[in-house]
Design a protein around this motif. Structure first.
Motif, PDB file in Angstrom:
ATOM      1  N   MET A   1     -69.351  35.963  -8.996  1.00 15.55           N
ATOM      2  CA  MET A   1     -67.890  35.510  -9.350  1.00 15.55           C
ATOM      3  C   MET A   1     -67.824  33.806  -9.774  1.00 15.55           C
ATOM      4  O   MET A   1     -68.192  33.416  -9.575  1.00 15.55           O
ATOM      5  CB  MET A   1     -66.775  35.638  -8.108  1.00 15.55           C
ATOM      6  N   SER A   2     -66.954  33.838 -10.788  1.00 16.12           N
ATOM      7  CA  SER A   2     -66.334  32.679 -11.560  1.00 16.12           C
ATOM      8  C   SER A   2     -64.443  32.267 -11.139  1.00 16.12           C
ATOM      9  O   SER A   2     -64.401  33.236 -10.809  1.00 16.12           O
ATOM     10  CB  SER A   2     -66.409  33.335 -13.086  1.00 16.12           C
ATOM     11  N   ASP A   3     -64.407  30.977 -11.873  1.00 14.04           N
ATOM     12  CA  ASP A   3     -62.850  31.206 -12.069  1.00 14.04           C
ATOM     13  C   ASP A   3     -62.197  31.981 -12.664  1.00 14.04           C
ATOM     14  O   ASP A   3     -61.175  32.331 -11.951  1.00 14.04           O
ATOM     15  CB  ASP A   3     -62.721  29.680 -12.086  1.00 14.04           C
ATOM     16  N   GLU A   4     -62.819  32.399 -13.395  1.00 11.64           N
ATOM     17  CA  GLU A   4     -61.730  33.320 -14.189  1.00 11.64           C
ATOM     18  C   GLU A   4     -62.407  35.244 -14.126  1.00 11.64           C
ATOM     19  O   GLU A   4     -61.420  35.942 -13.734  1.00 11.64           O
ATOM     20  CB  GLU A   4     -62.460  33.853 -15.696  1.00 11.64           C
ATOM     21  N   GLY A   5     -63.247  35.769 -12.704  1.00 14.21           N
ATOM     22  CA  GLY A   5     -63.164  37.207 -12.191  1.00 14.21           C
ATOM     23  C   GLY A   5     -64.250  37.603 -12.251  1.00 14.21           C
ATOM     24  O   GLY A   5     -65.278  36.421 -12.046  1.00 14.21           O
TER      25      GLY A   5
ATOM     26  N   ASP B   1     -72.139  31.771  -2.032  1.00 12.45           N
ATOM     27  CA  ASP B   1     -70.561  32.166  -0.985  1.00 12.45           C
ATOM     28  C   ASP B   1     -70.096  33.580  -0.675  1.00 12.45           C
ATOM     29  O   ASP B   1     -69.760  34.420  -1.258  1.00 12.45           O
ATOM     30  CB  ASP B   1     -69.053  31.154  -1.897  1.00 12.45           C
ATOM     31  N   ALA B   2     -70.571  33.808   0.885  1.00 10.25           N
ATOM     32  CA  ALA B   2     -69.791  35.474   0.588  1.00 10.25           C
ATOM     33  C   ALA B   2     -67.956  35.268   0.648  1.00 10.25           C
ATOM     34  O   ALA B   2     -67.619  36.277   0.408  1.00 10.25           O
ATOM     35  CB  ALA B   2     -69.878  35.432   1.934  1.00 10.25           C
ATOM     36  N   THR B   3     -67.441  33.708   1.421  1.00  9.48           N
ATOM     37  CA  THR B   3     -65.845  34.240   0.958  1.00  9.48           C
ATOM     38  C   THR B   3     -65.269  34.080  -0.688  1.00  9.48           C
ATOM     39  O   THR B   3     -64.181  34.968  -0.759  1.00  9.48           O
ATOM     40  CB  THR B   3     -65.226  32.902   1.732  1.00  9.48           C
ATOM     41  N   ALA B   4     -66.236  33.971  -1.232  1.00  4.52           N
ATOM     42  CA  ALA B   4     -65.810  34.111  -3.271  1.00  4.52           C
ATOM     43  C   ALA B   4     -66.018  35.696  -3.797  1.00  4.52           C
ATOM     44  O   ALA B   4     -64.694  35.881  -4.262  1.00  4.52           O
ATOM     45  CB  ALA B   4     -66.490  33.046  -3.904  1.00  4.52           C
ATOM     46  N   ILE B   5     -66.396  35.940  -3.179  1.00  2.00           N
ATOM     47  CA  ILE B   5     -66.526  37.519  -3.320  1.00  2.00           C
ATOM     48  C   ILE B   5     -65.446  38.285  -2.037  1.00  2.00           C
ATOM     49  O   ILE B   5     -65.428  40.182  -2.862  1.00  2.00           O
ATOM     50  CB  ILE B   5     -67.822  38.502  -3.479  1.00  2.00           C
ATOM     51  N   GLY B   6     -65.076  38.204  -1.314  1.00  4.66           N
ATOM     52  CA  GLY B   6     -64.128  39.080  -0.318  1.00  4.66           C
ATOM     53  C   GLY B   6     -63.492  40.126  -1.000  1.00  4.66           C
ATOM     54  O   GLY B   6     -63.138  40.720  -0.449  1.00  4.66           O
ATOM     55  N   PRO B   7     -62.532  39.177  -2.215  1.00  5.90           N
ATOM     56  CA  PRO B   7     -61.765  40.646  -2.594  1.00  5.90           C
ATOM     57  C   PRO B   7     -62.329  41.253  -2.977  1.00  5.90           C
ATOM     58  O   PRO B   7     -61.779  42.658  -3.080  1.00  5.90           O
ATOM     59  CB  PRO B   7     -60.034  39.797  -3.838  1.00  5.90           C
ATOM     60  N   VAL B   8     -63.121  41.549  -4.252  1.00  3.27           N
ATOM     61  CA  VAL B   8     -64.390  42.438  -4.592  1.00  3.27           C
ATOM     62  C   VAL B   8     -64.640  43.264  -3.776  1.00  3.27           C
ATOM     63  O   VAL B   8     -64.541  44.715  -3.645  1.00  3.27           O
ATOM     64  CB  VAL B   8     -64.981  41.420  -5.714  1.00  3.27           C
ATOM     65  N   ALA B   9     -65.524  42.297  -2.741  1.00  2.00           N
ATOM     66  CA  ALA B   9     -65.805  43.458  -1.643  1.00  2.00           C
ATOM     67  C   ALA B   9     -65.296  44.359  -0.953  1.00  2.00           C
ATOM     68  O   ALA B   9     -65.086  45.118  -0.880  1.00  2.00           O
ATOM     69  CB  ALA B   9     -66.572  42.763  -0.291  1.00  2.00           C
ATOM     70  N   ALA B  10     -63.619  43.565  -0.477  1.00  2.00           N
ATOM     71  CA  ALA B  10     -62.891  44.588  -0.012  1.00  2.00           C
ATOM     72  C   ALA B  10     -62.117  45.807  -1.221  1.00  2.00           C
ATOM     73  O   ALA B  10     -61.621  47.149  -0.436  1.00  2.00           O
ATOM     74  CB  ALA B  10     -61.220  43.529   0.294  1.00  2.00           C
ATOM     75  N   GLU B  11     -62.145  45.351  -1.776  1.00  3.94           N
ATOM     76  CA  GLU B  11     -62.155  46.371  -3.168  1.00  3.94           C
ATOM     77  C   GLU B  11     -62.996  47.887  -2.754  1.00  3.94           C
ATOM     78  O   GLU B  11     -62.182  49.111  -3.165  1.00  3.94           O
ATOM     79  CB  GLU B  11     -61.464  45.958  -4.530  1.00  3.94           C
ATOM     80  N   LEU B  12     -64.434  47.661  -3.522  1.00  2.00           N
ATOM     81  CA  LEU B  12     -65.050  48.556  -3.155  1.00  2.00           C
ATOM     82  C   LEU B  12     -65.169  49.200  -1.522  1.00  2.00           C
ATOM     83  O   LEU B  12     -65.273  50.580  -2.166  1.00  2.00           O
ATOM     84  CB  LEU B  12     -66.758  47.667  -3.437  1.00  2.00           C
TER      85      LEU B  12
ATOM     86  N   ARG C   1     -58.155  54.205  -5.744  1.00  2.00           N
ATOM     87  CA  ARG C   1     -58.086  54.469  -7.439  1.00  2.00           C
ATOM     88  C   ARG C   1     -58.789  53.832  -8.566  1.00  2.00           C
ATOM     89  O   ARG C   1     -59.199  53.701  -9.761  1.00  2.00           O
ATOM     90  CB  ARG C   1     -57.435  55.340  -7.472  1.00  2.00           C
ATOM     91  N   ALA C   2     -58.116  52.562  -8.695  1.00  2.00           N
ATOM     92  CA  ALA C   2     -58.003  51.677  -9.432  1.00  2.00           C
ATOM     93  C   ALA C   2     -58.342  49.904  -8.843  1.00  2.00           C
ATOM     94  O   ALA C   2     -58.113  49.786  -7.779  1.00  2.00           O
ATOM     95  CB  ALA C   2     -56.997  51.349 -10.618  1.00  2.00           C
ATOM     96  N   PHE C   3     -58.935  49.297  -9.479  1.00  2.00           N
ATOM     97  CA  PHE C   3     -59.256  48.128  -9.466  1.00  2.00           C
ATOM     98  C   PHE C   3     -58.791  47.021 -10.262  1.00  2.00           C
ATOM     99  O   PHE C   3     -57.983  46.772 -10.970  1.00  2.00           O
ATOM    100  CB  PHE C   3     -60.846  47.692  -9.593  1.00  2.00           C
ATOM    101  N   ASP C   4     -58.083  45.689  -9.298  1.00  3.96           N
ATOM    102  CA  ASP C   4     -57.134  45.629  -9.480  1.00  3.96           C
ATOM    103  C   ASP C   4     -58.107  43.789 -10.129  1.00  3.96           C
ATOM    104  O   ASP C   4     -57.665  42.501 -10.546  1.00  3.96           O
ATOM    105  CB  ASP C   4     -56.384  44.699  -8.510  1.00  3.96           C
ATOM    106  N   VAL C   5     -58.900  43.285  -9.845  1.00  2.72           N
ATOM    107  CA  VAL C   5     -59.435  41.848  -9.246  1.00  2.72           C
ATOM    108  C   VAL C   5     -59.903  41.998 -10.926  1.00  2.72           C
ATOM    109  O   VAL C   5     -60.187  43.230 -11.691  1.00  2.72           O
ATOM    110  CB  VAL C   5     -61.257  42.110  -8.866  1.00  2.72           C
ATOM    111  N   ALA C   6     -59.839  40.833 -11.494  1.00  3.16           N
ATOM    112  CA  ALA C   6     -60.147  40.234 -12.752  1.00  3.16           C
ATOM    113  C   ALA C   6     -61.651  40.199 -13.590  1.00  3.16           C
ATOM    114  O   ALA C   6     -62.157  39.769 -12.793  1.00  3.16           O
ATOM    115  CB  ALA C   6     -59.411  38.652 -13.520  1.00  3.16           C
ATOM    116  N   ILE C   7     -61.266  40.510 -14.424  1.00  2.00           N
ATOM    117  CA  ILE C   7     -63.279  41.145 -14.845  1.00  2.00           C
ATOM    118  C   ILE C   7     -63.105  39.556 -15.781  1.00  2.00           C
ATOM    119  O   ILE C   7     -62.622  39.493 -16.919  1.00  2.00           O
ATOM    120  CB  ILE C   7     -63.414  41.991 -15.832  1.00  2.00           C
ATOM    121  N   ASP C   8     -64.438  39.073 -15.446  1.00  2.00           N
ATOM    122  CA  ASP C   8     -64.599  37.480 -17.002  1.00  2.00           C
ATOM    123  C   ASP C   8     -65.882  38.351 -17.726  1.00  2.00           C
ATOM    124  O   ASP C   8     -67.022  38.596 -17.221  1.00  2.00           O
ATOM    125  CB  ASP C   8     -65.062  36.775 -16.156  1.00  2.00           C
TER     126      ASP C   8
END
Length: 169
Positions: free
Chosen positions: A20-24, A53-64, A73-80
């Motif tokens: 992850m970056s600050d952008e996504g 940093d496991a906390t930084a990927i938390g939202p992506v991990a939850a969506e996965l 059915r769709a991912f909300d995470v921003a993509i960098d």
């Protein structure tokens, strides 16, 4: 360059190295074993070594997790998109528009990207994507409907397609 962080998250199709970056989301790659080699390659491409940093990927991990449980059915995470350029980026952005549970051929993706004769280049873009699963390259199939490869793991591609088909029933 914005700071980046990474961690590894287990999925039913293997461990996912998530950066992850600050952008996504910068990268999501399925790995066999320790992330060392993949992380080194990504560090070179990013120009810096991401912090673990496991906390930084938390939202992506939850969506996965929700995706694999059939609840997303769709991912909300921003993509960098910083690790993609030109036609590769264009093709992958078209791939992101393939609806859940559906497929498109390499030729259809090429047409959607404005390059109707670039079906082989679409195959290369899908094979080289830094972001799998969330950029659903598993939904891109051959023109005859056969699924083709998926990073040398057609069984993973079949699993993902079957998962989406079953959740859509």
């Amino acid at each position: 360059m914005t700071p980046s962080a990474y961690s590894v998250h287990p999925t039913p199709v293997g461990d996912a190295l998530i950066v992850m970056s600050d952008e996504g989301l910068v990268a999501l790659q399925l790995i066999d074993g320790a992330p060392g080699d993949r992380l080194a390659e990504l560090s070179v491409a990013l120009g810096a070594v991401p912090d673990r940093d496991a906390t930084a990927i938390g939202p992506v991990a939850a969506e996965l997790d929700e995706y694999f449980a059939g609840r997303r059915r769709a991912f909300d995470v921003a993509i960098d998109w910083r690790l993609t350029r030109g036609f590769v980026r264009e093709a992958l952005q078209v791939v992101c528009r393939i609806p859940y549970g559906e497929t498109a051929s390499y030729g259809e993706v090429a047409l959607g990207a404005g390059h109707p004769n670039a079906h082989r280049a679409v195959g290369s873009a899908c094979a080289r994507t830094p972001i799998s699963l969330i950029v659903p390259v598993h939904r891109v199939v051959r023109s005859d409907g056969t699924i083709g490869e998926y990073g040398g793991h057609p069984g993973v591609k079949r699993y993902l397609l079957d998962l989406e088909a079953a959740a859509g029933e």
